[in-house]
Design a protein around this motif. Structure first.
Motif, PDB file in Angstrom:
ATOM      1  N   SER A   1       0.824  -1.201   0.000  1.00 14.35           N
ATOM      2  CA  SER A   1       0.000   0.000   0.000  1.00 14.35           C
ATOM      3  C   SER A   1       0.862   1.256   0.000  1.00 14.35           C
ATOM      4  O   SER A   1       0.567   2.231  -0.713  1.00 14.35           O
ATOM      5  CB  SER A   1      -0.922  -0.009   1.226  1.00 14.35           C
ATOM      6  OG  SER A   1      -1.625   1.204   1.352  1.00 14.35           O
ATOM      7  N   LEU A   2       1.940   1.254   0.788  1.00 11.35           N
ATOM      8  CA  LEU A   2       2.850   2.399   0.820  1.00 11.35           C
ATOM      9  C   LEU A   2       3.501   2.592  -0.545  1.00 11.35           C
ATOM     10  O   LEU A   2       3.631   3.730  -1.024  1.00 11.35           O
ATOM     11  CB  LEU A   2       3.914   2.178   1.890  1.00 11.35           C
ATOM     12  CG  LEU A   2       4.966   3.272   2.043  1.00 11.35           C
ATOM     13  CD1 LEU A   2       4.340   4.610   2.394  1.00 11.35           C
ATOM     14  CD2 LEU A   2       6.008   2.860   3.091  1.00 11.35           C
ATOM     15  N   ARG A   3       3.890   1.505  -1.161  1.00 11.25           N
ATOM     16  CA  ARG A   3       4.461   1.586  -2.508  1.00 11.25           C
ATOM     17  C   ARG A   3       3.486   2.267  -3.472  1.00 11.25           C
ATOM     18  O   ARG A   3       3.868   3.141  -4.247  1.00 11.25           O
ATOM     19  CB  ARG A   3       4.804   0.176  -2.984  1.00 11.25           C
ATOM     20  CG  ARG A   3       5.272   0.112  -4.444  1.00 11.25           C
ATOM     21  CD  ARG A   3       4.125  -0.321  -5.335  1.00 11.25           C
ATOM     22  NE  ARG A   3       4.490  -0.194  -6.739  1.00 11.25           N
ATOM     23  CZ  ARG A   3       3.638   0.049  -7.725  1.00 11.25           C
ATOM     24  NH1 ARG A   3       2.349   0.216  -7.471  1.00 11.25           N
ATOM     25  NH2 ARG A   3       4.055   0.147  -8.966  1.00 11.25           N
ATOM     26  N   ASP A   4       2.220   1.868  -3.434  1.00  8.65           N
ATOM     27  CA  ASP A   4       1.223   2.438  -4.334  1.00  8.65           C
ATOM     28  C   ASP A   4       1.068   3.938  -4.111  1.00  8.65           C
ATOM     29  O   ASP A   4       0.955   4.720  -5.071  1.00  8.65           O
ATOM     30  CB  ASP A   4      -0.122   1.739  -4.137  1.00  8.65           C
ATOM     31  CG  ASP A   4      -0.097   0.280  -4.566  1.00  8.65           C
ATOM     32  OD1 ASP A   4       0.861  -0.130  -5.250  1.00  8.65           O
ATOM     33  OD2 ASP A   4      -1.045  -0.454  -4.200  1.00  8.65           O
ATOM     34  N   ASP A   5       1.061   4.371  -2.852  1.00 14.69           N
ATOM     35  CA  ASP A   5       0.922   5.796  -2.537  1.00 14.69           C
ATOM     36  C   ASP A   5       2.115   6.596  -3.051  1.00 14.69           C
ATOM     37  O   ASP A   5       1.964   7.698  -3.595  1.00 14.69           O
ATOM     38  CB  ASP A   5       0.780   5.997  -1.029  1.00 14.69           C
ATOM     39  CG  ASP A   5      -0.547   5.502  -0.486  1.00 14.69           C
ATOM     40  OD1 ASP A   5      -1.471   5.288  -1.293  1.00 14.69           O
ATOM     41  OD2 ASP A   5      -0.657   5.334   0.747  1.00 14.69           O
ATOM     42  N   ILE A   6       3.309   6.059  -2.879  1.00 10.11           N
ATOM     43  CA  ILE A   6       4.514   6.774  -3.304  1.00 10.11           C
ATOM     44  C   ILE A   6       4.580   6.857  -4.822  1.00 10.11           C
ATOM     45  O   ILE A   6       4.895   7.920  -5.386  1.00 10.11           O
ATOM     46  CB  ILE A   6       5.766   6.088  -2.727  1.00 10.11           C
ATOM     47  CG1 ILE A   6       5.805   6.272  -1.209  1.00 10.11           C
ATOM     48  CG2 ILE A   6       7.030   6.656  -3.360  1.00 10.11           C
ATOM     49  CD1 ILE A   6       6.896   5.470  -0.516  1.00 10.11           C
TER      50      ILE A   6
END
Length: 297
Positions: free
Chosen positions: A18-23
């Motif tokens: 999820s963090l990857r997607d946001d970044i």
């Protein structure tokens, strides 16, 4: 207990993705918004995606992840955002490396492991805009678990305000959990991101921690999640502040020389690269952090 840790693994792996997607979305947004400067006439950069795989020694599937790399954008010359979840049995050399860092009794009798995390390195077009690194991870064995990672800023042309603002965001997110975390993990970063053979730091620091296990998985996971959440508000305002500053050959030369220092550190000292090589993960994903161009005296 096994079922509980299976749930913990699932949650941690999902968070890193999820963090990857946001970044990735935020960085592509920066590309879309860049309308001035020497690279503005290029198409807005987009991440190229490739699934990665890890194979065990017997050829069986041992997990993998997603490698996301953008090259030649308006803002980013090269940026990679990788996530992976791998598992298997640690080889003898990896077991020895683990034993040197943390005591896992019985590791030689049952050397199974599971690891998940996110790794990011951004090399910028404008030399006034700082490069940056982020990594957070969870590691599990039948004998113990821990979280690790951190983030640090790597400008070739440092600005005191950028350094202060970056650290202020990190302090705020650390203080939400324990007021001892920021000073302790800042000092750890200062030590860890030091380049001994050059006698200098590779950048202006940040935070770094490893073997983080207070005995409360929920609290530790909440802290590691906040380290991830701190990244965009710590870094994106610096990009927006510096990306339109003028630069020429001298600034570019300073940038390439600093990238040489960064490459030296990663190849000689970086724990993540060493672990990836020891455990047989995808070589391109391991070397994603290397700059597209660098120079040495």
């Amino acid at each position: 207990m096994t079922e509980q840790f299976d749930q913990h693994k699932t949650r941690a792996s999902a968070w890193f993705r999820s963090l990857r997607d946001d970044i990735v979305a935020a960085f592509e947004g920066l590309e879309d918004a860049q309308r001035t400067g020497p690279c503005a006439d290029r198409p807005a950069g987009r991440f190229e995606l490739r699934e990665t795989q890890r194979k065990a020694e017997d050829g069986s599937d041992a997990g993998g992840g997603l490698m996301s790399v953008m090259r030649g954008g308006r803002v980013f010359e090269k940026v990679g955002v990788n996530v992976s979840t791998v598992h298997g049995v640690l080889g003898k050399r990896a077991q020895a490396a683990m034993a040197a860092r943390k005591d896992f009794p019985g590791m030689s009798d049952d050397p199974r492991f599971w690891a998940s995390g996110i790794s990011l390195v951004a090399h910028m077009q404008n030399p006034n805009t700082p490069a940056v690194h982020l990594n957070t991870r969870m590691f599990w064995t039948p004998h113990g678990w821990w979280f690790g990672g951190g983030t640090d800023l790597n400008p070739c042309l440092p600005f005191e305000q950028d350094t202060a603002d970056f650290h202020a965001v990190l302090r705020d997110h650390c203080d939400r959990h324990d007021h001892s975390y920021y000073p302790r993990f800042k000092a750890w970063a200062d030590e860890y991101f030091f380049v001994p053979h050059r006698g200098r730091a590779r950048g202006v620091g940040g935070i770094f921690f490893d073997d983080h296990n207070t005995g409360d998985w929920e609290a530790d996971f909440a802290f590691v999640s906040d380290v991830g959440r701190a990244f965009l508000p710590a870094f994106v305002p610096l990009v927006e502040r510096r990306r339109d500053l003028p630069w020429g050959e001298d600034e570019r030369a300073a940038q390439l020389a600093h990238r040489g220092l960064y490459a030296e550190y990663n190849l000689i000292y970086d724990r993540g690269i060493k672990f990836g090589l020891e455990t047989g993960h995808d070589i391109d994903a391991i070397m994603m952090s290397m700059p597209p161009l660098a120079s040495w005296p």
